[in-house]
Design a protein around this motif. Structure first.
Motif, PDB file in Angstrom:
ATOM      1  N   ILE A   7      40.739  37.828  35.803  1.00 20.93           N
ATOM      2  CA  ILE A   7      39.980  38.726  36.684  1.00 20.93           C
ATOM      3  C   ILE A   7      40.815  39.131  37.886  1.00 20.93           C
ATOM      4  O   ILE A   7      40.911  40.311  38.236  1.00 20.93           O
ATOM      5  N   ILE A  52      37.539  43.419  33.727  1.00 26.10           N
ATOM      6  CA  ILE A  52      36.618  43.188  34.836  1.00 26.10           C
ATOM      7  C   ILE A  52      37.330  43.419  36.162  1.00 26.10           C
ATOM      8  O   ILE A  52      36.825  44.103  37.047  1.00 26.10           O
ATOM      9  N   SER A  92      38.599  46.837  40.312  1.00 25.99           N
ATOM     10  CA  SER A  92      39.073  46.725  41.696  1.00 25.99           C
ATOM     11  C   SER A  92      40.321  47.564  41.905  1.00 25.99           C
ATOM     12  O   SER A  92      40.545  48.127  42.990  1.00 25.99           O
ATOM     13  N   TYR A 109      34.538  44.896  46.100  1.00 24.33           N
ATOM     14  CA  TYR A 109      34.084  44.977  44.706  1.00 24.33           C
ATOM     15  C   TYR A 109      34.046  43.587  44.065  1.00 24.33           C
ATOM     16  O   TYR A 109      33.061  43.216  43.415  1.00 24.33           O
ATOM     17  N   LEU A 110      35.124  42.807  44.239  1.00 27.70           N
ATOM     18  CA  LEU A 110      35.191  41.483  43.625  1.00 27.70           C
ATOM     19  C   LEU A 110      34.121  40.546  44.180  1.00 27.70           C
ATOM     20  O   LEU A 110      33.545  39.739  43.442  1.00 27.70           O
ATOM     21  N   TYR A 143      30.896  41.656  42.612  1.00 26.62           N
ATOM     22  CA  TYR A 143      30.881  41.215  41.207  1.00 26.62           C
ATOM     23  C   TYR A 143      30.566  39.730  41.109  1.00 26.62           C
ATOM     24  O   TYR A 143      29.746  39.310  40.270  1.00 26.62           O
ATOM     25  N   LYS A 144      31.192  38.920  41.968  1.00 29.25           N
ATOM     26  CA  LYS A 144      30.970  37.474  41.951  1.00 29.25           C
ATOM     27  C   LYS A 144      29.504  37.156  42.224  1.00 29.25           C
ATOM     28  O   LYS A 144      28.908  36.288  41.566  1.00 29.25           O
ATOM     29  N   ARG A 165      27.375  38.333  39.219  1.00 34.24           N
ATOM     30  CA  ARG A 165      27.618  37.428  38.094  1.00 34.24           C
ATOM     31  C   ARG A 165      26.884  36.102  38.281  1.00 34.24           C
ATOM     32  O   ARG A 165      26.327  35.542  37.339  1.00 34.24           O
TER      33      ARG A 165
END
Length: 272
Positions: A34, A214, A218, A249-250, A253-254, A257
């Motif tokens: 990732i 994924i 980014s 973004y990350l 996403y985290k 998720r």
């Protein structure tokens, strides 16, 4: 000045590749996959395009960098397919297949008239495509970790340093279109894949590959931000702003998720 720039390029390349390889070993190849999509190689390349040529040149290259990410994704897919079916000379043939696939896609993209909207849409579609194609790959953690000797660290650093120096030399010989497309070459991801494959197994490198799409979002966000802010704020502030958007973004996403995983766990417990 030239010697100083070379030193900076080498230092950044060594730091990223060694950092990702250690992360794969001590956290998981999934996380390394990732984060390998985090703007490392492309960020270095675009920054030096702006420093050595001009911010406007780097901004134009960033648009084609986004499109070139499609070639980067095809690169990892070709490596995955080749490594699945080749037994003899596995790493060499997988690498050659991946590099050939990258340049084939770049060559095709070079003949397409690209605008900003297409530059965003094409890599997004490719990212979702490869997420689907990689969905059956199992996430495998590294259990028997290799001992980090000076020789191991040198080999890991060498791959990254060589690739970074080659790719960041491109703008001296070609225009922003080709330079942007080549700037998407997986300069940190490729050495990482080689390191994991040579040190462990193809199953471990497949875990890295599965999670690359994924993180690739980014990079799309980073390059888009560079194309907008470099001409406005210059390469230093522009780079900070671009990293901020990619990092955001990350983090999102985290969080998403985590919520999804908790929901799945709750449903699983309730069903019992």
């Amino acid at each position: 000045m030239i010697e100083f720039l070379v030193f900076i390029k080498l230092t950044i390349a060594i730091t990223f590749v060694i950092g990702l390889s250690v992360l794969a070993e001590h956290v998981s190849p999934k996380v390394a996959g990732i984060l390998s999509g985090y703007p490392t190689g492309s960020a270095i390349t675009l920054f030096f395009f702006g420093l050595e040529v001009s911010p406007d040149y780097a901004a134009k290259s960033a648009v084609f960098n986004m499109v070139g990410l499609s070639a980067s994704l095809t690169f990892v897919y070709a490596y995955y397919i080749a490594s699945k079916y080749f037994n003899k000379y596995n790493i060499i043939l997988s690498s050659l297949s991946a590099i050939a696939s990258y340049f084939l896609v770049v060559w095709v993209l070079h003949h397409i008239k690209i605008n900003t909207y297409m530059a965003i849409l094409i890599p997004i579609l490719f990212s979702f495509l490869y997420l689907y194609l990689f969905k059956n790959i199992k996430d495998i953690n590294i259990t028997n970790k290799a001992k980090l000797s000076y020789k191991t660290l040198f080999v890991r650093a060498f791959f990254a340093a060589l690739i970074i120096l080659l790719i960041t030399s491109v703008p001296k010989f070609v225009g922003p279109t080709w330079a942007g497309l080549f700037s998407a070459f997986p300069t940190t991801l490729f050495p990482l894949m080689l390191i994991i494959h040579m040190t462990y197994s193809k199953a471990h490198v497949h875990t890295v590959i599965k999670n690359v799409p994924i993180g690739m979002f980014s990079l799309i966000i980073y390059s888009l931000t560079v194309s907008i802010v470099y001409p406005m704020y210059g390469i230093y502030w522009g780079t900070l702003i671009s990293f901020a958007t990619a990092t955001l973004y990350l983090l999102i996403y985290k969080k998403v998720r985590s919520v999804i995983d908790k929901f799945k766990y709750a449903v699983k417990v309730k069903s019992k």
